[in-house]
Write a protein that holds these residues in place. Structure first.
Motif, PDB file in Angstrom:
ATOM      1  N   PRO A  47       0.611   0.808   8.765  1.00  0.00           N
ATOM      2  CA  PRO A  47       1.010   1.324   7.892  1.00  0.00           C
ATOM      3  C   PRO A  47      -0.020   3.102   7.790  1.00  0.00           C
ATOM      4  CG  PRO A  47       0.626  -0.341   7.305  1.00  0.00           C
ATOM      5  CD  PRO A  47       0.143  -0.123   8.627  1.00  0.00           C
ATOM      6  N   ARG A  48       0.476   3.562   7.208  1.00  0.00           N
ATOM      7  CA  ARG A  48      -1.144   5.227   7.100  1.00  0.00           C
ATOM      8  C   ARG A  48      -1.488   5.071   6.148  1.00  0.00           C
ATOM      9  NH1 ARG A  48       2.775  10.317   8.364  1.00  0.00           N
ATOM     10  NH2 ARG A  48       0.280  11.018   8.937  1.00  0.00           N
ATOM     11  N   ARG A  49      -1.755   4.254   5.390  1.00  0.00           N
ATOM     12  CA  ARG A  49      -2.902   4.520   4.644  1.00  0.00           C
ATOM     13  C   ARG A  49      -3.415   2.776   5.152  1.00  0.00           C
ATOM     14  NH1 ARG A  49      -2.982   0.255  -0.340  1.00  0.00           N
ATOM     15  NH2 ARG A  49      -1.148  -1.100   0.191  1.00  0.00           N
ATOM     16  N   ALA A  55       0.918  -9.001   1.788  1.00  0.00           N
ATOM     17  CA  ALA A  55       0.617  -9.057   0.194  1.00  0.00           C
ATOM     18  C   ALA A  55       0.183  -7.546  -0.558  1.00  0.00           C
ATOM     19  CB  ALA A  55      -0.209 -10.514  -0.275  1.00  0.00           C
ATOM     20  N   ASP A  56      -0.696  -7.059   0.582  1.00  0.00           N
ATOM     21  CA  ASP A  56      -1.009  -5.741  -0.147  1.00  0.00           C
ATOM     22  C   ASP A  56      -0.271  -4.882   0.396  1.00  0.00           C
ATOM     23  OD1 ASP A  56      -3.407  -7.311  -1.250  1.00  0.00           O
ATOM     24  OD2 ASP A  56      -4.454  -6.872   0.225  1.00  0.00           O
ATOM     25  N   LEU A  57       0.804  -5.089   0.584  1.00  0.00           N
ATOM     26  CA  LEU A  57       1.267  -3.327   0.897  1.00  0.00           C
ATOM     27  C   LEU A  57       1.818  -2.949  -0.170  1.00  0.00           C
ATOM     28  CD1 LEU A  57       3.984  -4.371   3.763  1.00  0.00           C
ATOM     29  CD2 LEU A  57       1.968  -2.952   3.568  1.00  0.00           C
ATOM     30  N   GLU A  61       6.172   0.647   1.026  1.00  0.00           N
ATOM     31  CA  GLU A  61       6.040   0.774   1.800  1.00  0.00           C
ATOM     32  C   GLU A  61       7.115  -0.899   2.261  1.00  0.00           C
ATOM     33  OE1 GLU A  61       1.442   1.720   2.555  1.00  0.00           O
ATOM     34  OE2 GLU A  61       2.159   0.080   1.693  1.00  0.00           O
ATOM     35  N   ALA A  62       6.737  -1.904   1.889  1.00  0.00           N
ATOM     36  CA  ALA A  62       7.990  -3.128   1.609  1.00  0.00           C
ATOM     37  C   ALA A  62       8.813  -2.876   1.984  1.00  0.00           C
ATOM     38  CB  ALA A  62       7.422  -4.467   1.044  1.00  0.00           C
ATOM     39  N   THR A  63       9.822  -2.343   0.994  1.00  0.00           N
ATOM     40  CA  THR A  63      11.240  -1.857   0.863  1.00  0.00           C
ATOM     41  C   THR A  63      11.776  -1.305   2.543  1.00  0.00           C
ATOM     42  OG1 THR A  63      10.852  -1.174  -1.289  1.00  0.00           O
ATOM     43  CG2 THR A  63      12.885  -0.337  -0.363  1.00  0.00           C
TER      44      THR A  63
END
Length: 147
Positions: A47-49, A55-57, A61-63
């Motif tokens: 992830p770029r962040r 669970a914190d995506l 991001e999750a999609t």
């Protein structure tokens, strides 16, 4: 900028990263080649962040996570002609935020490093020839994502 997160430190240097550390990307994800392995094509989706747990995506991001994983597996198969791709996320490495391993399983991989044992191929020194091969592959893989 120095933090306690290697991934975020690299993200802060995005414009200066070599091809192997920004193979392809969008506003949510960046694809890098794993370090410390001679297994060409071992990719890491980050992830770029800064995010530590699955669970914190964010919903966005999750999609896109599954789509990224499948697209990367297809690109690896096309470039390296591997019959299988492993996906893994453990999140145990100190100094790294959440990341996903997309690992090609070559046809000739011996039984002692198949499945989860493939992680035994990490932790090796990187030499100039291996690094050059990663950059070359990175540029070939990037061509799969030009739209």
């Amino acid at each position: 900028m120095t933090t306690e997160c290697y991934t975020c430190d690299r993200e802060a240097e995005f414009d200066q990263l070599p091809p192997r550390e920004r193979i392809t990307y969008d506003n949510l994800w960046r694809v890098v080649h794993a370090t410390g392995t001679a297994l060409l094509g071992w990719l890491v989706l980050v992830p770029r962040r800064h995010v530590m747990e699955l669970a914190d995506l964010s919903n966005a991001e999750a999609t896109s996570l599954g789509t990224w994983q499948v697209r990367l597996a297809r690109a690896i198969a096309d470039e390296l002609h591997t019959p299988k791709t492993y996906l893994a996320e453990f999140g145990e490495a100190h100094g790294f935020h959440l990341h996903f391993h997309i690992i090609p399983r070559p046809r000739d991989l011996t039984d002692d490093v198949r499945g989860p044992h493939i992680f035994g191929l990490l932790g090796r020194a990187d030499d100039e020839q291996v690094i050059a091969a990663r950059d070359d592959l990175a540029m070939r893989l990037a061509a799969h994502f030009v739209t």
